[in-house]
Write a protein that holds these residues in place. Structure first.
Motif, PDB file in Angstrom:
ATOM      1  N   TYR A  19     -12.303   4.444   5.852  1.00 47.03           N
ATOM      2  CA  TYR A  19     -11.020   5.094   5.629  1.00 47.03           C
ATOM      3  C   TYR A  19      -9.916   4.134   6.050  1.00 47.03           C
ATOM      4  CZ  TYR A  19     -12.977   9.791   4.991  1.00 47.03           C
ATOM      5  OH  TYR A  19     -13.638  10.892   4.521  1.00 47.03           O
ATOM      6  N   GLY A  20      -8.926   3.988   5.196  1.00 44.05           N
ATOM      7  CA  GLY A  20      -7.753   3.206   5.544  1.00 44.05           C
ATOM      8  C   GLY A  20      -6.512   4.067   5.420  1.00 44.05           C
ATOM      9  N   TYR A  21      -5.625   3.984   6.427  1.00 41.50           N
ATOM     10  CA  TYR A  21      -4.444   4.847   6.457  1.00 41.50           C
ATOM     11  C   TYR A  21      -3.164   4.039   6.482  1.00 41.50           C
ATOM     12  CZ  TYR A  21      -7.615   8.689   7.245  1.00 41.50           C
ATOM     13  OH  TYR A  21      -8.610   9.610   7.084  1.00 41.50           O
ATOM     14  N   VAL A  22      -2.183   4.546   5.748  1.00 41.38           N
ATOM     15  CA  VAL A  22      -0.876   3.907   5.675  1.00 41.38           C
ATOM     16  C   VAL A  22       0.184   4.940   6.003  1.00 41.38           C
ATOM     17  CG1 VAL A  22       0.771   2.673   4.202  1.00 41.38           C
ATOM     18  CG2 VAL A  22      -1.684   2.312   3.889  1.00 41.38           C
ATOM     19  N   GLY A  23       1.079   4.604   6.947  1.00 37.37           N
ATOM     20  CA  GLY A  23       2.199   5.484   7.264  1.00 37.37           C
ATOM     21  C   GLY A  23       1.804   6.670   8.117  1.00 37.37           C
ATOM     22  N   ASP A  24       2.628   7.716   8.045  1.00 34.45           N
ATOM     23  CA  ASP A  24       2.445   8.915   8.855  1.00 34.45           C
ATOM     24  C   ASP A  24       1.393   9.816   8.202  1.00 34.45           C
ATOM     25  OD1 ASP A  24       2.773  10.880  10.746  1.00 34.45           O
ATOM     26  OD2 ASP A  24       4.535  11.768   9.784  1.00 34.45           O
ATOM     27  N   ILE A  25       0.285  10.026   8.893  1.00 30.62           N
ATOM     28  CA  ILE A  25      -0.813  10.824   8.355  1.00 30.62           C
ATOM     29  C   ILE A  25      -0.751  12.225   8.944  1.00 30.62           C
ATOM     30  CG2 ILE A  25      -3.306  11.044   8.106  1.00 30.62           C
ATOM     31  CD1 ILE A  25      -2.040   8.745   6.539  1.00 30.62           C
ATOM     32  N   LYS A  26      -0.724  13.212   8.071  1.00 33.34           N
ATOM     33  CA  LYS A  26      -0.697  14.613   8.484  1.00 33.34           C
ATOM     34  C   LYS A  26      -1.955  15.301   7.961  1.00 33.34           C
ATOM     35  CE  LYS A  26       4.354  14.913   8.508  1.00 33.34           C
ATOM     36  NZ  LYS A  26       5.545  15.596   7.960  1.00 33.34           N
ATOM     37  N   ARG A  27      -2.723  15.822   8.899  1.00 33.64           N
ATOM     38  CA  ARG A  27      -3.933  16.564   8.537  1.00 33.64           C
ATOM     39  C   ARG A  27      -3.620  18.050   8.672  1.00 33.64           C
ATOM     40  NH1 ARG A  27      -7.876  12.615   8.453  1.00 33.64           N
ATOM     41  NH2 ARG A  27      -7.466  10.812   9.811  1.00 33.64           N
ATOM     42  N   VAL A  28      -3.547  18.715   7.541  1.00 40.13           N
ATOM     43  CA  VAL A  28      -3.188  20.133   7.516  1.00 40.13           C
ATOM     44  C   VAL A  28      -4.331  20.898   6.868  1.00 40.13           C
ATOM     45  CG1 VAL A  28      -1.502  21.848   6.792  1.00 40.13           C
ATOM     46  CG2 VAL A  28      -0.750  19.512   7.304  1.00 40.13           C
ATOM     47  N   GLN A  30      -4.256  20.410   2.982  1.00 40.76           N
ATOM     48  CA  GLN A  30      -2.918  20.396   2.390  1.00 40.76           C
ATOM     49  C   GLN A  30      -2.068  19.224   2.866  1.00 40.76           C
ATOM     50  OE1 GLN A  30      -1.520  24.321   3.489  1.00 40.76           O
ATOM     51  NE2 GLN A  30      -2.650  25.315   1.819  1.00 40.76           N
ATOM     52  N   GLY A  31      -2.658  18.315   3.650  1.00 43.67           N
ATOM     53  CA  GLY A  31      -1.911  17.151   4.109  1.00 43.67           C
ATOM     54  C   GLY A  31      -2.277  15.918   3.304  1.00 43.67           C
ATOM     55  N   ASN A  32      -2.105  14.739   3.921  1.00 41.05           N
ATOM     56  CA  ASN A  32      -2.451  13.497   3.236  1.00 41.05           C
ATOM     57  C   ASN A  32      -3.610  12.769   3.918  1.00 41.05           C
ATOM     58  OD1 ASN A  32      -1.128  12.655   5.527  1.00 41.05           O
ATOM     59  ND2 ASN A  32       0.376  11.369   4.476  1.00 41.05           N
ATOM     60  N   GLY A  33      -4.379  13.499   4.740  1.00 40.51           N
ATOM     61  CA  GLY A  33      -5.589  12.973   5.356  1.00 40.51           C
ATOM     62  C   GLY A  33      -6.646  14.055   5.375  1.00 40.51           C
ATOM     63  N   PHE A  34      -7.918  13.656   5.377  1.00 42.12           N
ATOM     64  CA  PHE A  34      -8.991  14.653   5.323  1.00 42.12           C
ATOM     65  C   PHE A  34      -8.979  15.539   6.558  1.00 42.12           C
ATOM     66  CE2 PHE A  34     -11.320  11.320   7.683  1.00 42.12           C
ATOM     67  CZ  PHE A  34     -11.919  12.080   8.677  1.00 42.12           C
ATOM     68  N   VAL A  35      -9.522  16.750   6.422  1.00 43.36           N
ATOM     69  CA  VAL A  35      -9.704  17.669   7.545  1.00 43.36           C
ATOM     70  C   VAL A  35     -11.185  18.022   7.614  1.00 43.36           C
ATOM     71  CG1 VAL A  35      -7.369  18.600   7.358  1.00 43.36           C
ATOM     72  CG2 VAL A  35      -9.245  19.740   6.169  1.00 43.36           C
ATOM     73  N   ARG A  36     -11.605  18.519   8.787  1.00 44.89           N
ATOM     74  CA  ARG A  36     -12.999  18.899   8.948  1.00 44.89           C
ATOM     75  C   ARG A  36     -13.141  19.904  10.076  1.00 44.89           C
ATOM     76  NH1 ARG A  36     -16.291  14.511  12.552  1.00 44.89           N
ATOM     77  NH2 ARG A  36     -14.647  13.998  14.017  1.00 44.89           N
ATOM     78  N   LEU A  37     -14.246  20.639  10.041  1.00 45.61           N
ATOM     79  CA  LEU A  37     -14.588  21.563  11.108  1.00 45.61           C
ATOM     80  C   LEU A  37     -15.203  20.808  12.281  1.00 45.61           C
ATOM     81  CD1 LEU A  37     -16.288  24.348   8.963  1.00 45.61           C
ATOM     82  CD2 LEU A  37     -14.125  24.610  10.203  1.00 45.61           C
ATOM     83  N   ASN A  38     -15.062  21.396  13.455  1.00 44.58           N
ATOM     84  CA  ASN A  38     -15.695  20.860  14.644  1.00 44.58           C
ATOM     85  C   ASN A  38     -15.994  22.030  15.579  1.00 44.58           C
ATOM     86  OD1 ASN A  38     -16.601  18.896  16.557  1.00 44.58           O
ATOM     87  ND2 ASN A  38     -14.678  19.167  17.662  1.00 44.58           N
ATOM     88  N   GLY A  39     -17.178  22.047  16.154  1.00 46.01           N
ATOM     89  CA  GLY A  39     -17.500  23.127  17.080  1.00 46.01           C
ATOM     90  C   GLY A  39     -18.894  23.674  16.881  1.00 46.01           C
ATOM     91  N   PRO A  47       0.815  -1.218   0.000  1.00 44.83           N
ATOM     92  CA  PRO A  47       0.000   0.000   0.000  1.00 44.83           C
ATOM     93  C   PRO A  47       0.848   1.267   0.000  1.00 44.83           C
ATOM     94  CG  PRO A  47      -0.721  -1.551   1.707  1.00 44.83           C
ATOM     95  CD  PRO A  47       0.605  -2.026   1.207  1.00 44.83           C
ATOM     96  N   GLN A  48       0.432   2.224  -0.789  1.00 45.72           N
ATOM     97  CA  GLN A  48       1.100   3.518  -0.794  1.00 45.72           C
ATOM     98  C   GLN A  48       0.719   4.297   0.465  1.00 45.72           C
ATOM     99  OE1 GLN A  48      -0.095   5.401  -4.443  1.00 45.72           O
ATOM    100  NE2 GLN A  48       1.261   4.152  -5.713  1.00 45.72           N
ATOM    101  N   GLN A  49       1.643   5.162   0.900  1.00 44.76           N
ATOM    102  CA  GLN A  49       1.382   5.961   2.095  1.00 44.76           C
ATOM    103  C   GLN A  49       0.257   6.953   1.832  1.00 44.76           C
ATOM    104  OE1 GLN A  49       4.694   7.317   4.550  1.00 44.76           O
ATOM    105  NE2 GLN A  49       3.869   9.389   4.508  1.00 44.76           N
ATOM    106  N   GLY A  50      -0.560   7.164   2.866  1.00 45.77           N
ATOM    107  CA  GLY A  50      -1.608   8.158   2.758  1.00 45.77           C
ATOM    108  C   GLY A  50      -2.981   7.588   3.047  1.00 45.77           C
ATOM    109  N   GLU A  51      -3.992   8.293   2.556  1.00 47.38           N
ATOM    110  CA  GLU A  51      -5.397   7.963   2.828  1.00 47.38           C
ATOM    111  C   GLU A  51      -5.990   7.160   1.680  1.00 47.38           C
ATOM    112  OE1 GLU A  51      -8.189  10.976   4.653  1.00 47.38           O
ATOM    113  OE2 GLU A  51      -8.984  10.919   2.607  1.00 47.38           O
ATOM    114  N   HIS A  52      -6.674   6.085   2.016  1.00 46.61           N
ATOM    115  CA  HIS A  52      -7.383   5.257   1.052  1.00 46.61           C
ATOM    116  C   HIS A  52      -8.843   5.196   1.487  1.00 46.61           C
ATOM    117  CE1 HIS A  52      -3.577   3.575  -0.708  1.00 46.61           C
ATOM    118  NE2 HIS A  52      -3.138   3.900   0.503  1.00 46.61           N
TER     119      HIS A  52
END
Length: 312
Positions: A152-161, A185-194, A117-122
């Motif tokens: 969601y499946g994750y491989v390696g170091d996941i950065k949510r930016v 701008q990272g390799n995992g999804f981001v979202r609002l919370n609040g 698997p490649q690194q990142g979000e699948h």
């Protein structure tokens, strides 16, 4: 409990992918609402999805998996499967079954990568689709549907930016609507919370002075007396390497006047404390419309699912 839509839309992704409270269903319920898993090249432990038939009639269902993305309108789109697609690696059982009234069925699945698997979000979606009945006495068009559990499946170091580029409030349509311009701008999804709250401008104490409202998730929360309306920020995901506008409809009718949209939230751990001033003009569609056609996220989800049933 989740209603059966023809296509998974943005609201459903919010509920299934991100773990929001599930919507009311016509006849089945699914738990859990989403999966976020780590992937390795070795065997991983199996996961379980429980499907309950809450109807008074038996229901026959079939299971399959697909790969997906979100388009520029924040709608889910199925995409062709590739060698690195998560749907290629998911094995599951059973693939077809019947649940009696009040009964349940467990679907078990596991991720078995066929390649490194490649690194990142699948991403994949496990569809549970109703099989139409073969009833000779049935007349007209049979209505069936499907629902999906996002994986969601994750491989390696996941950065949510996540980067919040701007927040704007529109009062020119038939309801007040805020939009959040967000870049992932990272390799995992981001979202609002609040949360958000609408204050009369003359009584707004400033962004630093406001606090989250306790028990806002209750049917009748106790709001500060100055607050006109309040709710939760939309938790629509912004996928890696994309920029999207996330919409927040304010359903309460606001009389003409000056207001502030107060934000107490975060974007993947980065605090957002802002007050966005806006004005509802005397002759605006918002002021003249007795009942807004824009619905809150939870109601919009339920209604969109009702309107997206699949016809066969």
């Amino acid at each position: 409990m989740l209603q059966k839509p023809r296509n998974i839309a943005l609201g459903l992704i919010g509920a299934l992918v991100l773990g929001a409270p599930p919507a009311n269903a016509i006849n089945i319920a699914v738990s859990p609402s989403r999966f976020i898993l780590e992937i390795s090249s070795k065997k991983t432990r199996s996961q379980a999805v429980r499907v309950v038939n809450v109807d008074s009639q038996p229901v026959e269902l079939k299971v399959y998996v697909k790969s997906w993305v979100l388009n520029e309108q924040n709608k889910l789109e199925l995409v062709p499967s590739r060698e690195q697609s998560l749907d290629q690696w998911i094995v599951y059982t059973p693939s077809r079954f019947t649940i009696p009234p009040g009964g349940s069925q467990t679907i078990r699945f596991a991720i078995r990568p066929r390649v490194q698997p490649q690194q990142g979000e699948h991403r994949a979606v496990l569809y549970i689709e109703e099989v139409p009945t073969n009833n000779a006495q049935s007349k007209g068009v049979q209505v069936t549907g499907r629902l999906g559990v996002a994986i969601y499946g994750y491989v390696g170091d996941i950065k949510r930016v996540g980067l919040l580029n701007a927040i704007n409030v529109d009062t020119k349509s038939d309801a007040v609507r805020a939009s959040f311009d967000i870049s992932s701008q990272g390799n995992g999804f981001v979202r609002l919370n609040g949360q958000y709250a609408v204050w009369p401008a003359a009584q707004y104490p400033g962004a630093e002075a406001t606090k989250p409202i306790a028990d806002l998730d209750k049917p009748t929360p106790k709001l500060p007396k100055e607050v006109v309306t309040a709710g939760f920020l939309p938790d629509t995901p912004v996928l890696p390497d994309t920029r999207r506008r996330i919409l927040l409809p304010i359903i309460k009718k606001l009389p003409p006047g000056n207001y502030v949209l107060d934000i107490n939230g975060e974007l993947n751990g980065v605090a957002i404390q802002k007050g966005i001033p806006f004005t509802v003009p005397v002759n605006s569609p918002v002021a003249n419309n007795r009942s807004s056609r824009i619905q809150p996220a939870s109601q919009k989800l339920r209604d969109s699912l009702k309107n997206s049933q699949k016809r066969k």
